[in-house]
Motif scaffolding. Sequence first.
Motif, mmCIF file in Angstrom:
data_model
loop_
_atom_site.group_PDB
_atom_site.id
_atom_site.type_symbol
_atom_site.label_atom_id
_atom_site.label_comp_id
_atom_site.label_asym_id
_atom_site.label_seq_id
_atom_site.Cartn_x
_atom_site.Cartn_y
_atom_site.Cartn_z
ATOM 1 N N LYS A 1 0.833 -1.204 0.000
ATOM 2 C CA LYS A 1 0.000 0.000 0.000
ATOM 3 C C LYS A 1 0.872 1.260 0.000
ATOM 4 O O LYS A 1 0.547 2.249 -0.647
ATOM 5 C CB LYS A 1 -0.929 -0.003 1.215
ATOM 6 N N GLN A 2 2.002 1.199 0.699
ATOM 7 C CA GLN A 2 2.925 2.333 0.702
ATOM 8 C C GLN A 2 3.476 2.587 -0.700
ATOM 9 O O GLN A 2 3.555 3.737 -1.150
ATOM 10 C CB GLN A 2 4.092 2.074 1.655
ATOM 11 N N VAL A 3 3.848 1.515 -1.382
ATOM 12 C CA VAL A 3 4.380 1.645 -2.743
ATOM 13 C C VAL A 3 3.305 2.209 -3.673
ATOM 14 O O VAL A 3 3.567 3.129 -4.457
ATOM 15 C CB VAL A 3 4.896 0.283 -3.262
ATOM 16 N N GLU A 4 2.094 1.684 -3.559
ATOM 17 C CA GLU A 4 0.990 2.172 -4.384
ATOM 18 C C GLU A 4 0.743 3.666 -4.128
ATOM 19 O O GLU A 4 0.561 4.446 -5.056
ATOM 20 C CB GLU A 4 -0.272 1.372 -4.066
ATOM 21 N N GLY A 5 0.759 4.045 -2.864
ATOM 22 C CA GLY A 5 0.562 5.448 -2.526
ATOM 23 C C GLY A 5 1.666 6.331 -3.055
ATOM 24 O O GLY A 5 1.421 7.437 -3.546
ATOM 25 N N ASN A 6 2.891 5.837 -2.974
ATOM 26 C CA ASN A 6 4.037 6.602 -3.468
ATOM 27 C C ASN A 6 3.940 6.812 -4.980
ATOM 28 O O ASN A 6 4.204 7.902 -5.489
ATOM 29 C CB ASN A 6 5.340 5.903 -3.098
ATOM 30 N N VAL A 7 3.551 5.773 -5.693
ATOM 31 C CA VAL A 7 3.401 5.879 -7.154
ATOM 32 C C VAL A 7 2.313 6.889 -7.490
ATOM 33 O O VAL A 7 2.491 7.748 -8.357
ATOM 34 C CB VAL A 7 3.094 4.495 -7.776
ATOM 35 N N GLN A 8 1.181 6.814 -6.780
ATOM 36 C CA GLN A 8 0.085 7.737 -7.055
ATOM 37 C C GLN A 8 0.486 9.178 -6.729
ATOM 38 O O GLN A 8 0.176 10.101 -7.475
ATOM 39 C CB GLN A 8 -1.152 7.350 -6.253
ATOM 40 N N LYS A 9 1.212 9.351 -5.629
ATOM 41 C CA LYS A 9 1.668 10.690 -5.255
ATOM 42 C C LYS A 9 2.631 11.242 -6.306
ATOM 43 O O LYS A 9 2.543 12.406 -6.701
ATOM 44 C CB LYS A 9 2.335 10.657 -3.889
ATOM 45 N N ASN A 10 3.548 10.405 -6.773
ATOM 46 C CA ASN A 10 4.489 10.837 -7.803
ATOM 47 C C ASN A 10 3.781 11.186 -9.105
ATOM 48 O O ASN A 10 4.159 12.135 -9.800
ATOM 49 C CB ASN A 10 5.563 9.773 -8.043
ATOM 50 N N TYR A 11 2.749 10.428 -9.434
ATOM 51 C CA TYR A 11 1.938 10.725 -10.619
ATOM 52 C C TYR A 11 1.280 12.096 -10.455
ATOM 53 O O TYR A 11 1.281 12.914 -11.382
ATOM 54 C CB TYR A 11 0.883 9.634 -10.826
ATOM 55 N N GLY A 12 0.748 12.349 -9.273
ATOM 56 C CA GLY A 12 0.146 13.646 -9.002
ATOM 57 C C GLY A 12 1.161 14.765 -9.083
ATOM 58 O O GLY A 12 0.867 15.856 -9.590
ATOM 59 N N ASP A 13 2.363 14.511 -8.584
ATOM 60 C CA ASP A 13 3.434 15.505 -8.673
ATOM 61 C C ASP A 13 3.762 15.820 -10.137
ATOM 62 O O ASP A 13 3.961 16.977 -10.502
ATOM 63 C CB ASP A 13 4.704 15.016 -7.964
ATOM 64 N N ALA A 14 3.818 14.775 -10.959
ATOM 65 C CA ALA A 14 4.129 14.958 -12.382
ATOM 66 C C ALA A 14 3.021 15.754 -13.070
ATOM 67 O O ALA A 14 3.309 16.652 -13.874
ATOM 68 C CB ALA A 14 4.310 13.605 -13.056
ATOM 69 N N LYS A 15 1.767 15.441 -12.750
ATOM 70 C CA LYS A 15 0.651 16.195 -13.326
ATOM 71 C C LYS A 15 0.744 17.662 -12.942
ATOM 72 O O LYS A 15 0.518 18.549 -13.761
ATOM 73 C CB LYS A 15 -0.697 15.631 -12.841
ATOM 74 N N GLU A 16 1.085 17.909 -11.697
ATOM 75 C CA GLU A 16 1.204 19.277 -11.206
ATOM 76 C C GLU A 16 2.352 20.009 -11.919
ATOM 77 O O GLU A 16 2.214 21.174 -12.277
ATOM 78 C CB GLU A 16 1.444 19.235 -9.700
ATOM 79 N N ALA A 17 3.450 19.308 -12.144
ATOM 80 C CA ALA A 17 4.613 19.906 -12.820
ATOM 81 C C ALA A 17 4.244 20.268 -14.266
ATOM 82 O O ALA A 17 4.635 21.342 -14.748
ATOM 83 C CB ALA A 17 5.795 18.954 -12.785
ATOM 84 N N VAL A 18 3.526 19.394 -14.922
ATOM 85 C CA VAL A 18 3.102 19.672 -16.305
ATOM 86 C C VAL A 18 2.162 20.874 -16.329
ATOM 87 O O VAL A 18 2.288 21.760 -17.169
ATOM 88 C CB VAL A 18 2.431 18.429 -16.934
ATOM 89 N N LYS A 19 1.249 20.899 -15.380
ATOM 90 C CA LYS A 19 0.302 22.010 -15.307
ATOM 91 C C LYS A 19 1.033 23.336 -15.071
ATOM 92 O O LYS A 19 0.748 24.346 -15.698
ATOM 93 C CB LYS A 19 -0.709 21.752 -14.183
ATOM 94 N N ASP A 20 2.014 23.302 -14.164
ATOM 95 C CA ASP A 20 2.789 24.503 -13.880
ATOM 96 C C ASP A 20 3.634 24.941 -15.087
ATOM 97 O O ASP A 20 3.812 26.121 -15.341
ATOM 98 C CB ASP A 20 3.700 24.284 -12.662
ATOM 99 N N ALA A 21 4.146 23.958 -15.836
ATOM 100 C CA ALA A 21 4.984 24.272 -16.989
ATOM 101 C C ALA A 21 4.169 24.914 -18.116
ATOM 102 O O ALA A 21 4.718 25.663 -18.923
ATOM 103 C CB ALA A 21 5.671 23.006 -17.491
ATOM 104 N N GLN A 22 2.895 24.601 -18.164
ATOM 105 C CA GLN A 22 2.045 25.144 -19.219
ATOM 106 C C GLN A 22 1.665 26.588 -18.958
ATOM 107 O O GLN A 22 1.174 27.271 -19.848
ATOM 108 C CB GLN A 22 0.784 24.298 -19.371
ATOM 109 N N LYS A 23 1.885 27.059 -17.749
ATOM 110 C CA LYS A 23 1.512 28.440 -17.408
ATOM 111 C C LYS A 23 2.516 29.427 -17.913
ATOM 112 O O LYS A 23 3.623 29.270 -18.138
ATOM 113 C CB LYS A 23 1.379 28.583 -15.891
#
Length: 59
Positions: free
Chosen positions: A37-59
């Motif tokens: 569950k920790q690994v799954e959470g870490n992967v999901q958090k990293n995915y969210g971080d990547a989405k946020e980075a892409v969103k920020d880069a588009q600004k």
Amino acid sequence: MNTDQVKGALKEVAGKVQQKTGEVINSPEQQVKGVAKQVEGNVQKNYGDAKEAVKDAQK
């Protein structure tokens, strides 16, 4: 923050609790489930971080 970051962080915490509970009650199965569950959470958090980075880069 987006929902993937939040949900991922919560899964990580829940996994740590589950792992520690498995250690206390001497249940290897619960320990393994907690680590997974920790690994799954870490992967999901990293995915969210990547989405946020892409969103920020588009600004």
